[in-house]
Enzyme design. Structure first.
Site, PDB file in Angstrom:
ATOM      1  N   ASP A 274       0.786  -1.111   0.159  1.00 51.85           N
ATOM      2  CA  ASP A 274      -0.181   0.190  -0.034  1.00 51.85           C
ATOM      3  C   ASP A 274       0.823   1.336  -0.016  1.00 51.85           C
ATOM      4  O   ASP A 274       0.417   2.472  -0.229  1.00 51.85           O
ATOM      5  CB  ASP A 274      -0.971  -0.026   1.219  1.00 51.85           C
ATOM      6  CG  ASP A 274      -2.015   1.024   1.245  1.00 51.85           C
ATOM      7  OD1 ASP A 274      -2.566   1.188   0.124  1.00 51.85           O
ATOM      8  OD2 ASP A 274      -1.871   2.075   2.030  1.00 51.85           O
ATOM      9  N   LEU A 410      -4.814   2.907  -1.688  1.00 49.61           N
ATOM     10  CA  LEU A 410      -5.987   2.387  -2.430  1.00 49.61           C
ATOM     11  C   LEU A 410      -7.234   3.301  -2.624  1.00 49.61           C
ATOM     12  O   LEU A 410      -7.936   3.285  -3.436  1.00 49.61           O
ATOM     13  CB  LEU A 410      -6.477   1.164  -1.344  1.00 49.61           C
ATOM     14  CG  LEU A 410      -7.964   0.433  -1.877  1.00 49.61           C
ATOM     15  CD1 LEU A 410      -7.786  -0.003  -3.091  1.00 49.61           C
ATOM     16  CD2 LEU A 410      -8.310  -0.685  -0.809  1.00 49.61           C
TER      17      LEU A 410
END
Length: 534
Positions: A274, A410
Site C-alpha cells: 500500500d 487504495l
C-alpha cells in the site's frame, strides 16, 4: 527587528529562558519590563510544564526609567537568591531592557553572591532565540566546566536539548537507550535536566554527542578545544542517519558498531504494497536547518518522496542548508518571513508539507497535507505519549506522522475510478480524517453557470477572443470580475493530478482574466495549458 504577525524565533532572552528552564538548580534573573513576562506561558501552556520557569523579572515600568533601574535589578538578584537558593544564577537583559544599557553582569558581581553568576550579553537586535540558547549554554559551560579525569567506563555527554524543544524529552531517552545498547554510558545530558553540578563534571566524559547543533554546537566546539572531547557530527534522524551515527559513535568510543534495531519497522512499512503510493510524492520542507536536512534525506531515500523545495529560518545555518539543497538540485530558501515561505509553497504546489506550526497554518489555507518536523510548534506537538524523532523508534514515528495526512494508496485509486461517487469524491478528503466530508450532491457553481447564457467570448471558435468583442449587455450576466468554470472544463480539470490541480486552476483563471473572459470552457482550459507550456 521587524514587526510581523508570526515569527519563527523569539528574541535571544527566550533562548536563555529555554536553557534555564530545562536545567535544575539554575535561576535566571532577567532585567525586563512587565510586558516581557509573557514568556512564562511558552513553558506552562505550550509545553505543559508542571511548574513555572525559574526566571525572575525586574518588571520595571515607565515611571522607573527616571530613577535607578540598576538598584531594581540588584534587588531582584538578592530576592531571587534568598527565595530559591539556586546553585548558580544567570543574569541578562531582555530586548527592551537592553536599550537602558545597565551592566547586569557587573551589578550582579557587586552583590558578591555565594554562587557562580553567569553573565549573558545577547544582542537582541541582531540575533534570535536559537542563538540565545546556544550562547547561554556556552557561557554556562565556560563558567562551570573544567578538565578532569575521565570516567573508567567509556561515557559521553548529550548536548543541546532544551526546554520547549521539539521532542527533546523523548529524543534523549531514545538516544540514551541506543548508546547503552552499545555499552556506552551517558555521563550527563545538558542543558536539559542538568544541574550546575552536572555541568561541572562534563569534562569526565570521553566524547560529546551533539543532538541539536542550533542550541549546542558552540558548547561542543568549546569542549573539543578546552576539555579535549571530540563530538559527533551526525544527527540520528532516520534509519540511514541512525546507522551512520552508530558507526561514528563506535569509532569515537572504540566499540563495535552494533545496535538493537529489533523495534525498527519503518523500512518494511515504506516498502509495503500500500505504500507504493508514496513514491514520487512531491514534498516541501521548512524549519530549523538540522531537522530539515535530516528530514530531506528520510523523505527521498527512505520514503521515496521527491523533494521539490527546502529551506530554513535560522540564518546561522544558511551555509549547510544551501549545501544540502544542492544535493537535491534545489536552491535553499533561507528566510524568517512566513509570507515568502507561503509564496514558495504556492508556486511549487507540493503534495505534502513538512514544516513548523507556521507551515501547518499555511497548509490549512492552501488545502495541502502537512506534518510538523521542527520547532516552533504548538501544544499538540508536546504529546503525552513517547514520540521521539531520533533513533530507530524515531524512524517509526516519522513514518506514521508523515503518512497520516496523506490520502492512502487504495483510496487514491477509488477517488480516480469513482470520482463522482457519493463517498469517494474529491471534496471528501482522506477517510481517516474527520470533519471534512462534503456531500457529492451539493450544488456547485459550475452547474448554476450552465443555465446562464454564454457571452460572445466563449461561443467564438477557438474558445476566446479579445474582450472588446464581448457585448456589454451580455457580459453583465455574470458579476464583474467573477470567473465561472463550466461543467466540461471542471470535469477535465479533475483529471489533472490533485497535487498540481490548484496550480492549473490558478493559471487558467489568470489566463481567462487576461483575456477578459468570465466563463472558462474546455477550449479555454486547453488554450491556457498551451499558453503556459510555451
Amino acid at each position: 527587528m521587524k514587526l510581523t504577525l508570526w515569527t519563527y524565533e523569539g528574541p535571544p532572552h527566550v533562548g536563555a529562558m529555554r536553557v534555564a528552564t530545562g536545567m535544575t538548580g539554575m535561576h535566571y534573573v532577567l532585567h525586563a519590563p512587565q510586558g516581557d513576562t509573557y514568556a512564562d506561558l511558552l513553558f506552562t501552556m505550550i509545553e505543559r510544564r508542571g511548574k513555572r520557569p525559574p526566571v525572575s523579572y525586574t518588571t520595571f515600568q515607565a515611571r522607573d526609567l527616571g530613577s535607578d533601574t540598576a538598584e531594581l535589578f540588584q534587588s531582584a538578584c538578592r530576592d531571587a537568591y534568598e527565595r530559591f537558593q539556586p546553585q548558580a544564577i544567570m543574569v541578562g537583559s531582555s530586548c527592551t531592557a537592553e536599550l537602558i544599557q545597565d551592566d547586569t553582569g557587573g551589578l550582579a558581581d557587586a552583590l558578591s553572591l555565594p554562587v557562580p553568576v553567569v553573565h549573558l550579553e545577547l544582542p537582541s537586535y541582531q540575533r534570535k532565540e536559537n542563538f540565545g540558547a546556544d550562547e547561554s549554554f556556552l557561557q554556562i559551560c565556560r563558567k562551570l566546566a573544567r578538565p578532569m579525569e575521565r570516567t573508567e567506563k567509556v561515557s559521553c555527554n548529550l548536548l543541546g536539548p532544551t526546554a520547549l524543544g521539539f521532542r527533546h524529552r523523548d529524543d534523549i531517552l531514545e538516544v540514551t537507550r541506543l548508546l547503552e545498547g552499545m555499552g556506552i554510558a551517558v555521563n550527563a545530558v545538558a542543558p536539559m535536566g542538568a544541574s550546575p553540578a552536572d555541568i561541572a563534571r562534563l569534562g569526565a566524559a570521553h566524547f560529546n554527542v551533539l543532538l541539536y547543533p542550533e542550541t549546542g554546537e558552540s558548547a561542543a566546539r568549546w569542549a573539543e578545544k578546552t576539555l579535549k572531547q571530540p563530538y559527533t557530527k551526525t544527527v540520528p534522524i532516520g534509519v540511514g542517519a541512525t546507522r551512520d551515527f552508530v558507526a561514528e559513535v563506535a569509532a569515537l568510543a572504540g566499540v563495535a558498531p552494533v545496535a538493537d534495531d529489533s523495534r525498527l519497522r519503518q523500512p518494511w512499512w515504506s516498502a509495503s504494497v500500500d505504500s507504493t503510493y508514496l513514491t514520487g510524492k512531491r514534498v516541501f520542507l521548512f524549519g530549523d536547518a538540522t531537522h530539515v536536512i535530516a528530514a530531506a534525506r528520510v523523505a527521498r531515500d527512505e520514503m521515496g518522496f521527491e523533494v521539490v523545495g527546502m529551506g530554513c529560518y535560522n540564518r546561522e545555518f544558511a551555509r549547510p542548508m544551501r549545501a544540502a539543497a544542492k544535493g537535491y538540485g534545489l536552491e535553499a530558501l533561507v528566510t524568517d518571513d512566513y509570507l515568502e515561505v507561503e509564496e514558495a509553497i504556492q508556486a511549487l504546489a507540493p503534495e505534502l508539507i513538512l514544516g513548523t506550526q507556521m507551515e501547518r497554518h499555511i497548509a490549512k489555507r492552501l488545502g495541502i497535507p502537512c506534518a510538523v518536523i521542527s520547532a516552533p510548534v504548538h501544544v499538540q506537538d508536546f504529546p503525552a505519549r513517547y514520540s521521539p524523532q531520533m533513533g530507530f523508534e524515531g524512524a517509526n514515528v516519522l513514518f506514521d506522522t508523515w503518512i497520516h495526512p496523506l490520502t492512502m494508496g487504495l483510496e487514491e485509486h477509488l477517488l480516480t475510478m469513482f470520482r463522482e461517487d457519493f463517498e469517494f469524491h474529491d471534496e471528501a478528503g482522506p477517510s481517516h480524517h474527520g470533519g471534512k466530508a462534503v456531500p457529492a450532491s451539493a450544488p456547485r457553481a459550475d452547474e448554476a453557470a450552465e443555465a446562464l447564457p454564454l457571452t460572445g467570448a466563449e461561443t467564438a471558435e477557438g474558445g476566446s477572443i479579445p474582450p472588446e468583442a464581448v457585448p456589454p449587455a451580455e457580459a453583465a450576466a455574470v458579476p464583474a470580475g467573477e470567473i465561472v468554470w463550466l461543467t466540461d472544463a471542471e470535469r477535465e480539470l479533475k483529471k489533472i493530478p490533485f497535487f498540481v490541480r490548484g496550480k492549473a486552476r490558478r493559471n487558467t483563471e489568470k489566463f481567462a482574466a487576461e483575456k477578459g473572459l468570465t466563463r472558462i470552457s474546455l477550449e479555454t482550459l486547453y488554450e491556457a495549458k498551451a499558453h503556459y507550456a510555451r
